[in-house]
Design a protein around this motif. Structure first.
Motif, short mmCIF file in Angstrom:
data_model
loop_
_atom_site.label_atom_id
_atom_site.label_comp_id
_atom_site.label_asym_id
_atom_site.label_seq_id
_atom_site.Cartn_x
_atom_site.Cartn_y
_atom_site.Cartn_z
N ASP A 1 0.83 -1.21 0.00
CA ASP A 1 0.00 0.00 0.00
C ASP A 1 0.86 1.26 0.00
N LEU A 2 1.92 1.24 0.81
CA LEU A 2 2.81 2.40 0.88
C LEU A 2 3.53 2.64 -0.45
N LEU A 3 4.05 1.58 -1.02
CA LEU A 3 4.78 1.71 -2.28
C LEU A 3 3.87 2.21 -3.39
N LEU A 4 2.62 1.76 -3.40
CA LEU A 4 1.69 2.22 -4.43
C LEU A 4 1.42 3.71 -4.28
N GLU A 5 1.27 4.19 -3.05
CA GLU A 5 1.05 5.62 -2.83
C GLU A 5 2.27 6.44 -3.23
N LEU A 6 3.45 5.81 -3.20
CA LEU A 6 4.67 6.50 -3.61
C LEU A 6 4.90 6.40 -5.12
N GLY A 7 3.98 5.74 -5.82
CA GLY A 7 4.10 5.62 -7.27
C GLY A 7 4.97 4.47 -7.72
N GLN A 8 5.38 3.60 -6.80
CA GLN A 8 6.22 2.45 -7.16
C GLN A 8 5.32 1.25 -7.43
N GLU A 9 4.62 1.32 -8.55
CA GLU A 9 3.56 0.36 -8.84
C GLU A 9 4.08 -1.06 -9.03
N SER A 10 5.19 -1.21 -9.73
CA SER A 10 5.72 -2.55 -9.99
C SER A 10 6.15 -3.24 -8.70
N ALA A 11 6.83 -2.51 -7.83
CA ALA A 11 7.27 -3.08 -6.56
C ALA A 11 6.07 -3.41 -5.69
N ALA B 1 -7.95 -5.32 -4.97
CA ALA B 1 -6.93 -4.32 -5.27
C ALA B 1 -6.19 -4.64 -6.56
N LEU B 2 -6.18 -5.92 -6.95
CA LEU B 2 -5.47 -6.37 -8.15
C LEU B 2 -6.40 -6.54 -9.35
N ALA B 3 -7.64 -6.11 -9.21
CA ALA B 3 -8.65 -6.38 -10.23
C ALA B 3 -8.29 -5.82 -11.61
N SER B 4 -7.54 -4.74 -11.65
CA SER B 4 -7.21 -4.11 -12.93
C SER B 4 -5.93 -4.67 -13.56
N TYR B 5 -5.31 -5.66 -12.90
CA TYR B 5 -4.05 -6.23 -13.38
C TYR B 5 -4.29 -7.62 -13.97
N GLU B 6 -3.42 -8.02 -14.89
CA GLU B 6 -3.39 -9.39 -15.37
C GLU B 6 -2.58 -10.21 -14.36
N LEU B 7 -3.22 -11.19 -13.76
CA LEU B 7 -2.56 -11.98 -12.73
C LEU B 7 -1.64 -13.02 -13.34
N PRO B 8 -0.52 -13.32 -12.69
CA PRO B 8 0.38 -14.38 -13.17
C PRO B 8 -0.33 -15.73 -13.14
N PRO B 9 0.10 -16.68 -13.98
CA PRO B 9 -0.54 -17.99 -14.02
C PRO B 9 -0.57 -18.70 -12.67
N ASP B 10 0.53 -18.62 -11.90
CA ASP B 10 0.53 -19.32 -10.62
C ASP B 10 -0.46 -18.69 -9.64
N THR B 11 -0.71 -17.38 -9.77
CA THR B 11 -1.70 -16.72 -8.94
C THR B 11 -3.10 -17.17 -9.33
N LYS B 12 -3.36 -17.26 -10.63
CA LYS B 12 -4.67 -17.73 -11.09
C LYS B 12 -4.93 -19.16 -10.62
N ARG B 13 -3.91 -20.00 -10.70
CA ARG B 13 -4.09 -21.41 -10.30
C ARG B 13 -4.38 -21.52 -8.80
N LEU B 14 -3.63 -20.77 -8.00
CA LEU B 14 -3.85 -20.79 -6.56
C LEU B 14 -5.21 -20.20 -6.21
N ALA B 15 -5.59 -19.12 -6.90
CA ALA B 15 -6.89 -18.50 -6.65
C ALA B 15 -8.03 -19.44 -7.03
N ALA B 16 -7.84 -20.21 -8.10
CA ALA B 16 -8.86 -21.18 -8.50
C ALA B 16 -9.03 -22.24 -7.42
N ARG B 17 -7.94 -22.71 -6.84
CA ARG B 17 -8.00 -23.68 -5.75
C ARG B 17 -8.73 -23.09 -4.55
N TRP B 18 -8.38 -21.86 -4.21
CA TRP B 18 -8.98 -21.18 -3.07
C TRP B 18 -10.47 -20.98 -3.29
N MET B 19 -10.85 -20.53 -4.49
CA MET B 19 -12.27 -20.30 -4.78
C MET B 19 -13.05 -21.62 -4.79
#
Length: 214
Positions: A87-97, A134-152
């Motif tokens: 959250d802090l880094l995003l407010e500082l404009g460091q979006e990638s980090a 918070a990540l809704a506007s981003y394309e999620l990495p494949p491993d994140t999608k797979r883990l999220a599918a398991r969680w859902m």
């Protein structure tokens, strides 16, 4: 007694840092807020931001385990700190980090939920939902999608899990038989639970007969 005292000390330290970070954010003293988080990471976990970025969430779970049993309290505190730093880094404009740390926080919260961890420092399910939003506007990495599918899937959000599995298939990220196994697991649920999760038995059986499952 020792375990309870240990957990309470960690929660107390987290609360102190969270309060300090909130105050510093209001005064726009983000560098000092980041330093406060860094100091607690080093004190509690002997980790710094550079090392955190080099370790996967699976590495962190393994590192914060005792005799093969993940320390849910430490993992929750770590996930909260990563979220705050993002959250802090995003407010500082460091979006990638910020993205890297938010993904790692999300992964930890979803893994904690899959482990059946109870709320200690934060509710894993609520936090996972918050990070996904918070990540809704981003394309999620494949491993994140797979883990999220398991969680859902575990939570009974079958239609959402199916959407992610479809995306993984479209991207060529599924292993042979992985999609079929997903649908066959859903078919083990009763019709009422399937309907609550946004799918029907007929839909699942139809998909299993299509060429994309094979």
């Amino acid at each position: 007694m020792f375990q309870r005292d240990y957990i309470m000390r960690m929660i107390e330290q987290l609360g102190q840092v969270a309060g300090a970070v909130l105050g510093l954010k209001k005064e726009w003293r983000h560098a000092e807020a980041l330093q406060a988080i860094e100091e607690l990471l080093e004190k509690q976990f002997r980790l710094n931001s550079r090392l955190l970025r080099s370790l996967s969430d699976e590495d962190l779970v393994a590192m914060l385990s005792r005799s093969g049993n993940p320390d849910h309290a430490q993992l929750q505190v770590l996930a909260v700190l990563l979220r705050e730093e993002a959250d802090l880094l995003l407010e500082l404009g460091q979006e990638s980090a910020a993205f890297v740390l938010r993904i790692k926080s999300l992964h930890l919260f979803m893994r904690l939920s899959l482990m059946g961890a109870e709320r200690i420092a934060a509710d894993p399910d609520e936090e996972a939902e918050r990070q996904l939003e918070a990540l809704a506007s981003y394309e999620l990495p494949p491993d994140t999608k797979r883990l999220a599918a398991r969680w859902m899937e575990q939570r009974g959000s079958y239609a959402l899990a199916e959407d992610l599995m479809f995306e993984l298939e479209e991207d060529g990220e599924l292993e042979p038989g992985e999609n079929e196994a997903f649908y066959r697991r859903l078919l083990l649920q009763d019709d009422e639970r399937l309907a609550a999760g946004g799918v029907t038995r007929l839909e699942l059986l139809t998909v299993l007969k299509e060429d994309r499952i094979g």
